[in-house]
Design an enzyme around this catalytic site. Structure first.
Site, PDB file in Angstrom:
ATOM      1  N   SER A  77       0.830  -1.211   0.000  1.00  0.00           N
ATOM      2  CA  SER A  77       0.000   0.000   0.000  1.00  0.00           C
ATOM      3  C   SER A  77       0.860   1.256   0.000  1.00  0.00           C
ATOM      4  CB  SER A  77      -0.902   0.011   1.230  1.00  0.00           C
ATOM      5  OG  SER A  77      -1.491   1.296   1.337  1.00  0.00           O
ATOM      6  N   HIS A 107      -1.191  -1.224  -4.298  1.00  0.00           N
ATOM      7  CA  HIS A 107      -2.469  -0.839  -3.681  1.00  0.00           C
ATOM      8  C   HIS A 107      -2.479   0.681  -3.470  1.00  0.00           C
ATOM      9  CE1 HIS A 107      -6.017  -1.868  -1.151  1.00  0.00           C
ATOM     10  NE2 HIS A 107      -5.610  -0.902  -0.349  1.00  0.00           N
ATOM     11  N   ASP A 154      -4.682   3.839  -1.988  1.00  0.00           N
ATOM     12  CA  ASP A 154      -5.783   4.170  -1.078  1.00  0.00           C
ATOM     13  C   ASP A 154      -6.259   5.595  -1.292  1.00  0.00           C
ATOM     14  OD1 ASP A 154      -6.081   1.828   0.707  1.00  0.00           O
ATOM     15  OD2 ASP A 154      -3.991   2.245   1.203  1.00  0.00           O
ATOM     16  N   MET A 214      -8.857   8.460  -0.149  1.00  0.00           N
ATOM     17  CA  MET A 214      -9.735   8.819   0.985  1.00  0.00           C
ATOM     18  C   MET A 214     -10.268  10.226   0.781  1.00  0.00           C
ATOM     19  SD  MET A 214      -7.336   7.561   4.108  1.00  0.00           S
ATOM     20  CE  MET A 214      -6.552   5.948   4.103  1.00  0.00           C
ATOM     21  N   HIS A 241      -8.241   1.294  -4.067  1.00  0.00           N
ATOM     22  CA  HIS A 241      -9.201   1.126  -2.967  1.00  0.00           C
ATOM     23  C   HIS A 241      -9.826   2.483  -2.670  1.00  0.00           C
ATOM     24  CE1 HIS A 241      -9.613   0.110   1.641  1.00  0.00           C
ATOM     25  NE2 HIS A 241     -10.785   0.218   1.050  1.00  0.00           N
ATOM     26  N   MET A 274     -11.996   4.762  -0.648  1.00  0.00           N
ATOM     27  CA  MET A 274     -12.684   4.983   0.626  1.00  0.00           C
ATOM     28  C   MET A 274     -13.390   6.329   0.520  1.00  0.00           C
ATOM     29  SD  MET A 274      -9.645   3.510   3.005  1.00  0.00           S
ATOM     30  CE  MET A 274      -8.511   3.608   1.633  1.00  0.00           C
ATOM     31  N   MET A 301     -11.643  -5.577   5.232  1.00  0.00           N
ATOM     32  CA  MET A 301     -10.833  -4.647   6.034  1.00  0.00           C
ATOM     33  C   MET A 301     -10.548  -5.299   7.387  1.00  0.00           C
ATOM     34  SD  MET A 301     -10.128  -2.069   4.196  1.00  0.00           S
ATOM     35  CE  MET A 301      -9.123  -1.357   5.496  1.00  0.00           C
ATOM     36  N   ASP A 327      -6.763  -6.311   4.178  1.00  0.00           N
ATOM     37  CA  ASP A 327      -6.089  -5.007   4.221  1.00  0.00           C
ATOM     38  C   ASP A 327      -6.130  -4.436   5.641  1.00  0.00           C
ATOM     39  OD1 ASP A 327      -5.147  -2.442   3.719  1.00  0.00           O
ATOM     40  OD2 ASP A 327      -6.846  -1.841   2.456  1.00  0.00           O
TER      41      ASP A 327
HETATM   42  C1  DX5 Z   1      -6.295   1.775   5.547  1.00  0.00           C
HETATM   43  C2  DX5 Z   1      -5.866   1.443   4.142  1.00  0.00           C
HETATM   44  C3  DX5 Z   1      -4.780   0.438   4.094  1.00  0.00           C
HETATM   45  C4  DX5 Z   1      -3.502   0.871   4.765  1.00  0.00           C
HETATM   46  C5  DX5 Z   1      -2.905  -0.360   5.384  1.00  0.00           C
HETATM   47  O1  DX5 Z   1      -7.450   2.526   5.510  1.00  0.00           O
HETATM   48  O2  DX5 Z   1      -6.950   0.933   3.391  1.00  0.00           O
HETATM   49  O3  DX5 Z   1      -4.533   0.001   2.755  1.00  0.00           O
HETATM   50  O4  DX5 Z   1      -2.574   1.452   3.886  1.00  0.00           O
HETATM   51  O5  DX5 Z   1      -1.820   0.024   6.146  1.00  0.00           O
HETATM   52  P1  DX5 Z   1      -1.116  -0.957   7.176  1.00  0.00           P
HETATM   53  O6  DX5 Z   1      -0.659  -2.152   6.377  1.00  0.00           O
HETATM   54  O7  DX5 Z   1       0.012  -0.122   7.699  1.00  0.00           O
HETATM   55  O8  DX5 Z   1      -2.127  -1.322   8.208  1.00  0.00           O
HETATM   56 ZN    ZN Z   2      -6.494  -0.046   1.403  1.00  0.00          ZN
END
Ligand code: DX5
Ligand code: ZN
Length: 214
Positions: A6, A31, A33, A35, A64, A66, A135, A173
């Site tokens: 990620s 990956h 993310d 947000m 991903h 969010m 998750m 994840d």
């Molecule tokens: C959290 C993200 C993850 C995050 C995971 O909301 O969706 O992808 O980057 O990070 P670690 O592996 O550090 O928990």
């Molecule tokens: Zn993620």
């Protein structure tokens, strides 16, 4: 095991170098993310950053989202180079329609569920999706601890997939490291996302291999 590091935990001031490290590693996917500060209490990066990353790698981008209303961003997600589009079940009123739109746009469709969302809610969509993302932390931040109840959800999801004609992959994840990764591998996960475990390691390429070889 498919490994999807990620980028949330990468060094954004040297993102190109971190992508180059991933290119030299055995990582399968990258990956990304996204947000929006509404669906989750944090804001990360968006489409221009993902587009820039796509120009530096041939590894598939596992995006991903969010965000609220992810159905409004299907073509933008595709146009920035995503191979896989993950939308949250909790963010989609018309989940079936959104999954079809993702596939029509030429991407793999993945549905993500939060820690408190039961696997059974996926029963009527499982045959349509290419992957389910469980998750194992509450989304919004890297570096949180793995929620152990996720192992039970992996087992339930494996049963749901095996009792249908679905070929969906199981991705997990949040809080993945060598210990939790090994438990997830034994329990039936196909894809591991890891942020902090990879990017905060003194040897990120070795950390990726350690998950790859579980
Ligand atoms: C959290 C993200 C993850 C995050 C995971 O909301 O969706 O992808 O980057 O990070 P670690 O592996 O550090 O928990
Ligand atoms: Zn993620």
């Amino acid at each position: 095991m498919i490994v999807s590091p990620s980028l949330l935990s990468a060094n954004f001031a040297r993102l190109g170098e971190d992508v180059d490290m991933l290119n030299r590693s055995t990582a399968d996917w990258i990956h990304c993310d996204v947000m929006d500060g509404v669906f989750v209490p944090n804001i990360s990066f968006g489409f221009p950053v993902i587009k820039a990353v796509s120009e530096l790698t041939s590894k598939p981008l596992d995006v991903h989202l969010m965000i609220v209303n992810p159905q409004n961003y299907v073509s933008q997600t595709r146009d920035c180079g995503a191979a896989i589009m993950n939308v949250h079940q909790e963010a989609c009123i018309h989940l079936h329609r959104t999954v079809q739109a993702i596939k029509t746009a030429g991407m793999k469709a993945a549905v993500t569920i939060n820690p408190a969302t039961p696997v059974v809610l996926l029963e009527d969509i499982i045959e349509e999706v290419d992957m389910v993302l469980l998750m194992s932390v509450n989304p919004g931040f890297g570096g949180q601890s793995f929620i152990e109840n996720t192992l039970k959800k992996v087992r339930q999801l494996r049963q749901l997939i095996d009792s249908s004609s679905s070929k969906a992959l199981i991705e997990v994840d949040g809080g993945v490291n060598e210990r939790t990764g090994a438990l997830l591998a034994q329990t039936g996960a196909d894809v591991l996302v890891a942020g902090n475990y990879v990017f905060k390691s003194p040897d990120p390429i070795g950390a990726i291999s350690s998950l790859k070889n579980l």
